[in-house]
Design an enzyme around this catalytic site. Structure first.
Site, PDB file in Angstrom:
ATOM      1  CD  GLU A  18      -9.902  -0.932   8.326  1.00 11.31           C
ATOM      2  OE1 GLU A  18      -8.690  -1.463   8.867  1.00 11.31           O
ATOM      3  OE2 GLU A  18      -9.724  -0.459   7.057  1.00 11.31           O
ATOM      4  CG  ASP A  44      -7.725  -5.238   4.992  1.00  7.63           C
ATOM      5  OD1 ASP A  44      -7.334  -5.734   6.033  1.00  7.63           O
ATOM      6  OD2 ASP A  44      -8.014  -4.374   4.775  1.00  7.63           O
ATOM      7  CD  GLU A  77      -2.967  -1.070   2.208  1.00 13.51           C
ATOM      8  OE1 GLU A  77      -2.722  -0.708   3.156  1.00 13.51           O
ATOM      9  OE2 GLU A  77      -3.997  -1.801   2.038  1.00 13.51           O
TER      10      GLU A  77
END
Lengths: 675, 675
Positions: free
Chosen positions: B386, B358, B279
């Site tokens: 998240e 993820d 990333e």
């Protein structure tokens, strides 16, 4: 600090009037404007002012009452002597710029002109911290730190705390900007964002008012009135008054005192611009008062000084629920303001966005124009390219504006457009009508981020002055003045790119007037569903069978019924609704056949492939200008074209894929649509 | 500053050991941990330590080599005396907490325990400016200003400039946190975000290292090793070395010097956590080196001191193109790391997210587990919610984790799960295997934003220690300890809400393992197409006929072929793929019949209506606790339930409408789906 000289480069001016001798004939009275004109002739024009009339090549003549208005001018040319005639200094200032322009463009110098629109204004959305809401060309000319310029294209527009003097005080830059505006006939500016945040509320009081006065003084000398946007809750915030109720005596007195103080410092101050009860801003509704109550209260405060109020009609419920089909944002401004027709004072103008929603690539004219019969109205445009490519994508917007102002509302047998008569004939004071627009300049070297976006500022001014001008004529003028020294074939290349650019942009964007398929907040780039389930009333309702918003009277929200009978009939029926706003008015199957003969789905595919191809063609064309035009300008646009290409590609593929996945209908021409 | 005492409130402790007399029997050597244990008994436990063995009610006995590991403990209870036995002080510390817990929960006190996982770690994503990436409970415990706590749930995680000391130095709070962790068996923490931004790069050097040492000292006394996340480019940034090439001698020397200095200050320092080539973060790839080269270089630097490297496998091309069907993010970590199997040093552990993408609500186990045969592996979870509701929505995650660690990879005839044997048997050093997880605490009063989210921290620790525990047992324990004083029927109410909460959340979210239908960046709330045309490789490919990603070998990306033969066969066929990951592996028609007997489309409708109803039921149930539990806790959850209701409603309606518009198939039960 250096900056681009736009369409006013010295080279251009010198070719026309450099070294020539000017003579002021019988100036009745010297004033700021005549003084400015003298300095324009000497400084910017690099010409002479003679006291010997016989020596004069150009004679400037103020003759009160000779022409139709105090802004009108007449050019006369005979026996090698040019006369510029006006009722006032302002008239001859406009005549002077016109003369220069007409010389460069090889237009005749026997010419008389009166502005089509009495008000020709720019609204700045500049914020007290130097940022600009929806600004794509750097920081504010008025606010911010001297010598500092970032590109604050932020996704939200809260204002940072300001420490010390909020004014930039780069007066050289402001002066040039005023020249730009005056040269195209702009006669009013509002300095600050209509969302009045933070310290900006206090611009109407000491000590900040001093900084406003310094700027206003420059604009005044160019014949431009300065306005300020106000915060509706100023009485609370500035003087701790418990209410902002427009009928409360303390509130009324507050505004009168504010006005007295401002006009004391700035005698020709224009007045206030107000965004109230809109998108979370406060307004009269919270006190159960009407917008007429609110506007008239402010109007009374500035009336003794000849002041003027712009009251925005951009009022709608911005907390809508996508599930609720009964609320239609397109109807909101009509619902809010039609009932108040005739109730506004003579020195109030309603400021009405041209379309019923919000500066989209394709929208119908809002039915408020023509619907309001006894109200001063100003039509609002947006030069800054919020939905039109952020001054990254090339987009010469004048064709769209021209189409909008020419739309025939059919309220009478003869043509009845905004440009021809609606604004004047439906006003209670025709002098309080005209155009206004959100500006597009910032502290970037070339003012507008993309060099070619200068043409939109230029074009807005020119079109406001003369509604009869065509987008083609205006573009021709701008290119001639801006790229004077290059060969005609290269000017033609620039022309070919720009004249098609609004259509090209529209092709790769949201199709057929549906609007708002953009990335939320930023409004640059594609996001088909970005606003589909949001609270802003901006939906496309695409499903596997069709797409569009049914705003018909028969089966939809009834919005189309707000127009004159003939126009309402046209919009009521999908068969007679113009293609470019079809989906604004109707939900139709993908197989619906447009007036163009294509189906909706095939139109979507075709335009999106075409739009991208158009950008590739621009890149090819623009590359022929390398080494021909200034390197700074060349690479400025070349770099942006690469970004535009990427943008057009994403629009093309995401729109095509989205609607292919929805409809299952293949492209007739078998081009690549990703599954 | 006050804070919530979580499952360790003094009231709870006093009921079990308050006033009791403890005796240390033959402690071979006093150390930080035994000292801490003494202070825990006296301070936190409000008990006594006697020097008279006859007087002792609880005897603590360190006997090196008696138990299976140095962390194991044994409890024995006979004739009114309880013995806590361990090889080391750490063993008896764990035994001590266990004894207290078992007393409260009325579990027997003849009990022996050895942790299932040698490594039981928390990774903090705390940033040097006090913010926490993906933190939903206020600012960092370690960094930030003393006495200051905002809730910086920002949409982006750049780091602000830090002026002065970046450390919070609220050691009372850190000490309580260390107690929380030790009480559930956590033995390692990493202090800072794996995205090492700004000043955080310098945590590994003086003078910031001092602040790290102060924190580490506290953790050490609770048997917890401290780690730091490092910036791969530290050689460049700290010492202006021109490269970060892991084979460059100057770089290798740099890291050796860094390690020497750290271990000099913090002798039991754990080591480094590394996010490289991921990333946008830098890594060995930029020097054409492998991840083994990178990890081994760091491992060599810390090896002399017993140090250890966690190397994250979250490596994928984060600039994908949605048009490109050949790239599959799910395959990335396998493609990057399977070829390196056997090449990592003994003191390197690969840190592998449990799923191939993820931390979604439903994902298969990544095929790296079982695929890697000779590599130390640590499974990574995410306690911070998240994608699981931001600690606004109630979500007890342990059932999901339990399912993941119990998944049978079928590499052998007998069960072969992560929990049972994969981590240990596929390691080169079994002691370097275990679990790690992104933490969920912050400076909010109750540590976790939502009081009930404490159970996830608790549960993560308990499950890591004992993989055999059920989510039901763990929840029971947590509720007993946290809400000790209320009647069982009320505890049952809390239990009923929480035990179903993960399933309820999953119901109103992205269906059937498809994932990522969330608002981009924030990851809270629904946006069906939010990531559909983005660069992150997270697509659902829904069209009018069906939905899902074809990852089969026969017709898709081939991802399913990465598993063992038997599992690969199961995932290859939609008919045998479990419903909850069906759309992760297959693109199927809306009319496809699930193993549950429902069609895909009807499943979507049913679960989304059910999920929302579930939340309504929670609100009703929770309201019965008003006046029963602490007002702060009651209203903390009650307020969040209102937000959860709104969230569930939007998920329900947007998902249902989206798929109804796509499929055109009506709900069998005629519930309201907006068109």
């Amino acid at each position: 600090m250096e900056f681009d000289q736009t369409w006013l480069t010295s080279e251009v001016v010198e070719r026309s009037i450099g070294g020539k001798s000017f003579y002021f004939d019988d100036l009745p009275e010297e004033n700021e404007v005549s003084l400015r004109l003298r300095s324009e002739i000497l400084g910017w024009g690099r010409a002479r002012i003679t006291s010997d009339k016989e020596d004069a090549e150009i004679i400037l003549r103020v003759r009160p009452g000779v022409l139709a208005t105090d802004e009108s001018y007449r050019l006369e040319s005979s026996e090698g002597v040019i006369s510029v005639i006006g009722n006032t200094s302002r008239g001859i200032l406009y005549g002077f710029y016109s003369m220069v322009r007409r010389m460069i463009n090889h237009q005749g110098l026997n010419f008389e002109s009166t502005p089509s629109q009495p008000i020709r204004m720019i609204d700045h959305w500049d914020q007290i911290d130097g940022t600009i809401e929806r600004g794509y060309a750097g920081e504010s000319l008025f606010f911010g730190q001297y010598g500092k310029n970032s590109n604050p294209d932020r996704k939200e527009f809260s204002v940072r705390d300001v420490v010390g003097d909020p004014f930039r005080r780069d007066y050289q830059r402001v002066e040039f900007y005023a020249r730009m505006l005056s040269s195209i006939g702009i006669n009013a500016v509002s300095l600050n964002n209509v969302n009045v945040r933070g310290l900006a509320t206090f611009l109407i009081t000491d000590p900040l008012l001093d900084g406003v006065a310094d700027i206003a003084q420059i604009f005044t000398s160019f014949g431009i009135k300065t306005y300020l946007a106000i915060n509706w809750e100023a009485p609370k915030r500035i003087k701790q008054i418990k209410t902002s109720d427009p009928l409360d005596q303390e509130v009324r007195d507050f505004w009168k005192e504010i006005a007295r103080n401002i006009y004391n410092r700035i005698p020709d101050f224009g007045g206030f611009v107000v965004k109230a009860d809109s998108e979370g801003e406060p307004g009269p509704y919270q006190y159960k008062r009407t917008h007429a109550d609110g506007a008239n209260m402010l109007a009374e405060a500035v009336e003794p000084y000849g002041g003027h109020i712009f009251w925005r009609t951009f009022v709608y419920n911005s907390r809508q629920d996508w599930r609720d089909r009964s609320t239609d944002r397109a109807k909101a401004s009509s619902e809010n303001f039609l009932p108040l027709d005739g109730q506004f004072k003579e020195n109030v103008s309603l400021q009405i966005k041209f379309g019923p929603i919000d500066f989209q690539t394709s929208e119908p004219l809002t039915p408020l124009f023509g619907g309001l019969k006894r109200t001063n109205q100003v039509m609002e445009f947006q030069i800054t390219a919020e939905y039109l490519g952020h001054q990254i994508d090339i987009n010469y917007i004048v064709p769209q504006w021209k189409k909008v102002i020419s739309f025939d509302t059919k309220y009478r047998d003869v043509g009845d457009s905004v440009a021809s008569c609606i604004l004047k004939e439906h006003a209670i004071d025709p002098e309080k009508t005209g155009f206004t627009s959100v500006g597009n300049v910032g502290m970037d070297y070339n003012w507008t981020g993309n060099k070619l976006s200068q043409a939109n500022l230029y074009g807005y001014g020119r079109l406001s002055w003369d509604n009869e001008l065509t987008p083609e004529e205006i573009l021709d003028e701008w290119i001639n003045q801006t790229f004077l020294s290059i060969q005609p074939k290269y000017r033609k290349t620039i022309y070919e790119i720009m004249i098609t650019s609004n259509e090209t942009y529209k092709k790769y964007n949201a199709p057929l007037g549906i609007g708002f398929m953009v990335v939320p907040s930023s409004h640059y780039g594609v996001s088909v569903n970005g606003y589909e389930y949001d609270r802003w009333g901006t939906y496309h309702f695409a499903d596997r069978n069709g797409v569009g918003v049914d705003r018909s009277v028969a089966t939809g929200t009834g919005f189309s019924g707000l127009y004159s009978d003939e126009v309402a009939r046209m919009y009521e029926d999908p068969a007679t609704t113009p293609d470019d706003v079809l989906l604004f008015f109707h939900h139709v199957p993908y197989t619906h056949v447009l007036q163009s003969g294509e189906t909706v789905i095939q139109h979507i595919y075709n335009t999106h492939f075409d739009g991208y191809e158009g950008v590739l063609d621009y890149i090819k064309k623009w590359s022929t200008l390398e080494g021909v035009i200034d390197e700074i300008d060349y690479s400025n646009v070349a770099r942006r074209l690469q970004l535009q290409k990427q943008n057009a590609l994403e629009w093309r593929d995401q729109i095509n894929t989205y609607f292919y996945r929805m409809s299952g209908i293949a492209d007739e021409h078998n081009r690549t649509i990703y599954e």
